[in-house]
Design an enzyme around this catalytic site. Structure first.
Site, PDB file in Angstrom:
ATOM      1  N   ASP A  64     -24.428  -8.054   7.850  1.00 55.71           N
ATOM      2  CA  ASP A  64     -23.080  -7.499   7.815  1.00 55.71           C
ATOM      3  C   ASP A  64     -23.015  -6.186   7.054  1.00 55.71           C
ATOM      4  O   ASP A  64     -23.984  -5.783   6.401  1.00 55.71           O
ATOM      5  CB  ASP A  64     -22.102  -8.520   7.193  1.00 55.71           C
ATOM      6  CG  ASP A  64     -22.683  -9.202   5.945  1.00 55.71           C
ATOM      7  OD1 ASP A  64     -23.590  -8.627   5.311  1.00 55.71           O
ATOM      8  OD2 ASP A  64     -22.220 -10.302   5.611  1.00 55.71           O
ATOM      9  N   ASN A 130     -16.510 -20.146  -0.198  1.00 56.16           N
ATOM     10  CA  ASN A 130     -15.653 -20.871   0.751  1.00 56.16           C
ATOM     11  C   ASN A 130     -16.450 -21.364   1.960  1.00 56.16           C
ATOM     12  O   ASN A 130     -15.874 -21.780   2.959  1.00 56.16           O
ATOM     13  CB  ASN A 130     -14.490 -19.972   1.211  1.00 56.16           C
ATOM     14  CG  ASN A 130     -14.982 -18.704   1.902  1.00 56.16           C
ATOM     15  OD1 ASN A 130     -16.186 -18.539   2.141  1.00 56.16           O
ATOM     16  ND2 ASN A 130     -14.067 -17.803   2.218  1.00 56.16           N
ATOM     17  N   HIS A 132     -18.552 -19.467   3.740  1.00 59.15           N
ATOM     18  CA  HIS A 132     -18.810 -18.477   4.785  1.00 59.15           C
ATOM     19  C   HIS A 132     -20.300 -18.167   4.894  1.00 59.15           C
ATOM     20  O   HIS A 132     -21.059 -18.343   3.950  1.00 59.15           O
ATOM     21  CB  HIS A 132     -17.944 -17.222   4.623  1.00 59.15           C
ATOM     22  CG  HIS A 132     -18.312 -16.270   3.540  1.00 59.15           C
ATOM     23  ND1 HIS A 132     -17.364 -15.605   2.791  1.00 59.15           N
ATOM     24  CD2 HIS A 132     -19.505 -15.817   3.081  1.00 59.15           C
ATOM     25  CE1 HIS A 132     -17.960 -14.810   1.930  1.00 59.15           C
ATOM     26  NE2 HIS A 132     -19.269 -14.916   2.083  1.00 59.15           N
ATOM     27  N   GLU A 137     -15.601 -15.912   7.953  1.00 59.03           N
ATOM     28  CA  GLU A 137     -14.698 -16.653   7.090  1.00 59.03           C
ATOM     29  C   GLU A 137     -14.267 -17.972   7.753  1.00 59.03           C
ATOM     30  O   GLU A 137     -14.423 -18.133   8.968  1.00 59.03           O
ATOM     31  CB  GLU A 137     -13.462 -15.796   6.787  1.00 59.03           C
ATOM     32  CG  GLU A 137     -13.764 -14.495   6.045  1.00 59.03           C
ATOM     33  CD  GLU A 137     -14.082 -14.692   4.551  1.00 59.03           C
ATOM     34  OE1 GLU A 137     -14.629 -15.741   4.168  1.00 59.03           O
ATOM     35  OE2 GLU A 137     -13.766 -13.769   3.777  1.00 59.03           O
TER      36      GLU A 137
HETATM   37  C1  GLP Z   1     -21.247 -11.873   0.600  1.00 64.69           C
HETATM   38  C2  GLP Z   1     -22.202 -11.698   1.772  1.00 64.69           C
HETATM   39  C3  GLP Z   1     -22.827 -13.002   2.160  1.00 64.69           C
HETATM   40  C4  GLP Z   1     -23.376 -13.690   0.930  1.00 64.69           C
HETATM   41  C5  GLP Z   1     -22.277 -13.984  -0.029  1.00 64.69           C
HETATM   42  C6  GLP Z   1     -22.727 -14.732  -1.279  1.00 64.69           C
HETATM   43  O1  GLP Z   1     -20.008 -12.340   0.981  1.00 64.69           O
HETATM   44  N1  GLP Z   1     -21.586 -11.128   2.927  1.00 64.69           N
HETATM   45  O2  GLP Z   1     -23.840 -12.767   3.118  1.00 64.69           O
HETATM   46  O3  GLP Z   1     -24.025 -14.880   1.298  1.00 64.69           O
HETATM   47  O4  GLP Z   1     -21.734 -12.733  -0.410  1.00 64.69           O
HETATM   48  O5  GLP Z   1     -23.016 -13.859  -2.292  1.00 64.69           O
HETATM   49  P1  GLP Z   1     -23.711 -14.212  -3.663  1.00 64.69           P
HETATM   50  O6  GLP Z   1     -25.162 -14.397  -3.350  1.00 64.69           O
HETATM   51  O7  GLP Z   1     -23.489 -13.002  -4.507  1.00 64.69           O
HETATM   52  O8  GLP Z   1     -23.088 -15.442  -4.187  1.00 64.69           O
END
Ligand code: GLP
Length: 232
Positions: A64, A130, A132, A137
């Protein structure tokens, strides 16, 4: 139900295990790697940079990118990947969605077509609090392909720590869809800390619901989860 769940409390050992899985993929001939961002992946990329793994014959696709951030913005995923991985471990080709495209819809379609053409051998995934995956989402169709998404306020809050203030966190992103993610031959999920418990428990439960995007992973035959949380 996803049953390859490895609980490793020691983070050093957990990331060593992740590195081993990626090294095995390379050894087995994987050429197209789906990559992820987020805090969870930082120690993994550090390990990869220190390793002797060679990706110069491989292609990468990121999950993304934020809409509206310049590639050069320090919090764009372009910058993240360059800094954390690509400048030390270059791939033959690396693709991320273009968050600055004048036509995000067309960009999402272009990205999906490219992704379909190459096909991920391997996909790395973190989990949102959440549930995702990528930036899909809750409520996203399991059949979704690369698309534009409006980020939930909770996701913007979770990611605000990387920006000066929440107002700077973009409201939209381009993300691979759930179906685009599930096309990968092998998926590795890394989820650390209590904040990910709800998503992890759902993934393990056997229930599939679009309200928790991570539960879509139960449809996939080859998912390994590395976590430091014990779930019953
Ligand atoms: C963002 C990314 C996700 C990732 C998530 C968790 O939202 N788009 O791909 O998995 O963060 O992030 P973290 O590893 O900082 O908890």
């Amino acid at each position: 139900m996803v049953n390859q769940i490895e609980v490793i409390e020691d983070h050093g050992q957990l990331y060593t295990r992740a590195l081993e899985i990626i090294a095995d993929q390379l050894k087995d001939g994987a050429k197209v790697f789906g990559l992820a961002t987020g805090g969870t992946m930082l120690p993994l990329y550090e390990e990869i940079c220190k390793s002797d793994l060679d990706f110069t014959q491989c292609t990468s696709f990121n999950l993304d990118e934020y809409v509206g951030l310049a590639k050069e913005h320090p919090e764009s995923y372009h910058s993240y990947m360059k800094e954390q991985l690509f400048q030390s471990k270059p791939f033959k080709q690396s693709f991320l969605p273009d968050g600055q495209s004048q036509n995000s819809q067309a960009e999402a379609q272009r990205y999906e077509e490219l992704l379909k053409e190459k096909g991920q051998d391997f996909q790395l995934l973190g989990l949102g609090e959440n549930g995702h995956i990528g930036f899909n989402e809750p409520g996203t169709a399991f059949t979704s392909e690369t698309h534009i998404v409006q980020l939930q306020q909770s996701t913007r809050e979770a990611n605000a720590r990387f920006f000066n203030s929440i107002d700077e966190v973009p409201s939209y992103a381009i993300t691979m869809g759930i179906h685009s993610i599930l096309r990968a031959k092998k998926i590795l999920v890394i989820a650390l800390g209590e904040k990910k418990r709800v998503a992890l428990e759902a993934l393990r439960s056997g229930t599939q619901t679009e309200q928790i995007p991570a539960t879509s992973l139960q449809k996939h035959p080859n998912v390994t989860v590395l976590t430091d949380i014990h779930i019953d």
